[in-house]
Scaffold this motif. Structure first.
Motif, PDB file in Angstrom:
ATOM      1  N   SER A  76       0.868  -1.174   0.000  1.00 50.62           N
ATOM      2  CA  SER A  76       0.000   0.000   0.000  1.00 50.62           C
ATOM      3  C   SER A  76       0.898   1.215   0.000  1.00 50.62           C
ATOM      4  CB  SER A  76      -0.912   0.025   1.237  1.00 50.62           C
ATOM      5  OG  SER A  76      -0.157   0.288   2.404  1.00 50.62           O
ATOM      6  N   SER A 128       1.454   3.522   2.733  1.00 50.20           N
ATOM      7  CA  SER A 128       1.009   3.488   4.114  1.00 50.20           C
ATOM      8  C   SER A 128       1.988   4.130   5.073  1.00 50.20           C
ATOM      9  CB  SER A 128       0.795   2.029   4.552  1.00 50.20           C
ATOM     10  OG  SER A 128       0.449   1.946   5.929  1.00 50.20           O
ATOM     11  N   ARG A 184      -4.305   5.247   4.112  1.00 52.14           N
ATOM     12  CA  ARG A 184      -2.873   5.551   4.136  1.00 52.14           C
ATOM     13  C   ARG A 184      -2.411   5.977   5.524  1.00 52.14           C
ATOM     14  NH1 ARG A 184      -1.493   8.735  -1.526  1.00 52.14           N
ATOM     15  NH2 ARG A 184      -2.691   7.381  -2.897  1.00 52.14           N
ATOM     16  N   SER A 195      -6.389   4.580  11.364  1.00 51.41           N
ATOM     17  CA  SER A 195      -6.064   4.726   9.954  1.00 51.41           C
ATOM     18  C   SER A 195      -7.005   5.769   9.363  1.00 51.41           C
ATOM     19  CB  SER A 195      -6.219   3.400   9.214  1.00 51.41           C
ATOM     20  OG  SER A 195      -5.862   3.528   7.856  1.00 51.41           O
ATOM     21  N   ASN A 238      -0.932  -0.145   6.949  1.00 53.47           N
ATOM     22  CA  ASN A 238      -2.099  -0.477   6.142  1.00 53.47           C
ATOM     23  C   ASN A 238      -1.729  -1.471   5.051  1.00 53.47           C
ATOM     24  OD1 ASN A 238      -4.181   1.591   7.117  1.00 53.47           O
ATOM     25  ND2 ASN A 238      -2.465   2.918   6.596  1.00 53.47           N
TER      26      ASN A 238
END
Length: 482
Positions: free
Chosen positions: A370, A372, A423, A435, A385
């Protein structure tokens, strides 16, 4: 079910710290957006800016920043920055005290405040939200730049918990007090305290809780991280807290510039150029601090991956090449930087840099990809994430953690986050995992013990995954148990 130790050592001088979250909304600043809030009750029907001690009228117009909140590319921001360090030249912060001299309290490292906030940048609105992590109610929203075009990204909460600093991608850093008692009731020239207490925000220069703004002649400025100050053992409070930031002007600057700011005055104490760390639109990208107050930072330039370091006392710099492309970054309680792999990066979820051996280790038994942020919790788990897991599109996004001792990646935990949008990443001092999703303007609160998910969705283009809560600096400076 996940097992989680209770964070110990929370006493009169060490209580829950600060957080910030983004939720979804239609961008209106009049408090009328009452889109879905699940798991808890959240009310976006505030009556405007609240004046404490007198009355004032806020205009409530949501001036939009241009932002770079593109959910399909890495041109936003991303890091779970734990800021830390201190301004005491004798070394790191003071921890447990063997004996208590007369007139001194039994102070412990960390915040002394009895509230918990997460501060989330509303990137496209050029504001930052102050969200109570326990009640899930928004208790303030603040502009981050005069022209409403800051495109704020990273937020960092001080170790004392008394302030948040927000970096604008388009240049400039703003400081906001978290407690009304710290705000100047005469700052805007009107008697009594005028400040935001819900999703409405005051025009620039009118909110008494906005302490200072430091302009920088940069066109890319993302990293921001507090260093803890000097702990006064007679009051259990911190003084001389300092703040790191980094940026540059692509096309004009060849390398990145890093600055240390006096947290009280906003004066820039020094700025250093970092040879070998090229300036570009996504460089610098993430930043965090270790217990000594030294600054680590990264870029997002696939194939030209850099990890940088500035020593706070000597101003010396170092740069290393990185083996995978980073997105989010953090520094753990041992002082080692971690990076969450950029989507499409090499076959690893994350990597850790051992500062003693200058070697890398990888979390690659499962590959969670991701864009993240990444942050450590109190139980030796590094959270991030995921969008895909072992190459499989899971339909919706969620969370994974990495066992910091074994570097093993956990099974996925679905948040129901819109695909490719989650993210932001942070941990609060109650052990909840947070998150944020730009696509749905939502903040997710995940309980790792019960797996319960609560959401808040009154935000506007949230794009924050630095030290939104203050837990990052708490863990790095004081250890994961305080």
């Amino acid at each position: 079910m996940l097992g989680r130790r209770v964070v110990s050592g929370l006493s009169a001088c060490f209580t829950v710290g600060v957080l910030a979250v983004s939720g979804c909304g239609d961008g209106r600043a009049d408090g009328s957006d009452t889109n879905n809030v699940t798991g808890v009750s959240a009310d976006g029907t505030g009556d405007g800016i609240t004046s404490l001690g007198t009355t004032t009228n806020g205009d409530g117009d949501g001036d939009a920043g241009d932002g770079d909140a593109d959910t399909n590319s890495g041109d936003g921001d991303g890091d779970g920055d734990p800021g830390d360090g201190d301004a005491d030249t004798s070394g790191g912060p003071k921890f447990d005290i063997a004996g208590i001299p007369d007139g001194e309290l039994d102070c412990q490292c960390g915040t002394t405040l009895d509230f918990s906030y997460i501060w989330i940048a509303n990137s496209t609105q050029s504001t930052v939200t102050k969200l109570n992590t326990e009640t899930m109610e928004e208790e303030g929203r603040f502009l981050t730049r005069a022209d409403g075009n800051g495109s704020p990204s990273r937020t960092s909460v001080s170790l004392s918990g008394r302030a948040v600093a927000v970096a604008n991608r388009n240049g400039g850093v703003v400081k906001v007090f978290s407690q009304h008692e710290d705000c100047d009731p005469n700052k805007n020239g009107m008697p009594g305290l005028q400040t935001s207490t819900d999703s409405n925000y005051l025009p620039w220069g009118q909110d008494d809780c906005v302490d200072w703004f430091v302009p920088f002649d940069y066109t890319t400025q993302r990293p921001v991280a507090w260093a803890p100050g000097i702990l006064d053992m007679s009051t259990c409070t911190y003084s001389n807290e300092q703040l790191w930031t980094a940026g540059c002007k692509p096309g004009q600057d060849q390398v990145v510039k890093v600055s240390l700011i006096d947290g009280d005055t906003g004066n820039v104490e020094f700025t250093v150029s970092v040879p070998g760390f090229e300036c570009s639109s996504l460089s610098p990208y993430g930043g965090a601090v270790n217990a000594e107050g030294n600054f680590w930072f990264t870029n997002l330039v696939p194939g030209n991956d850099r990890l940088g370091f500035v020593n706070r006392l000597t101003q010396e710099t170092q740069v290393w090449n990185m083996p995978i492309t980073p997105y989010g970054m953090t520094v753990d309680h041992d002082g080692n930087p971690w990076i969450a792999a950029w989507s499409g990066s090499q076959s690893a979820s994350a990597a850790k840099f051992d500062v003693q051996t200058e070697t890398w280790s990888y979390a690659n038994n499962h590959v969670a990809h991701s864009l993240s942020g990444i942050q450590e919790d109190a139980d030796g788990r590094m959270w991030m994430n995921y969008w895909t897991y072992d190459g499989q599109n899971m339909g919706t996004g969620g969370l994974v953690y990495i066992d910091m001792a074994t570097m093993q990646v956990s099974e996925p935990f679905d948040l129901g986050c819109q695909s490719s949008s989650c993210r932001g990443m942070s941990v609060d001092l109650n052990g909840m995992i947070w998150s944020t999703s730009m696509a749905s303007n939502t903040a997710f609160r995940f309980n790792p013990d019960t797996l319960q998910i609560d959401t808040y969705n009154q935000l506007v283009g949230p794009y924050t995954y630095s030290d939104m809560t203050g837990w990052g600096i708490q863990s790095a400076a004081c250890g994961p148990q305080g």
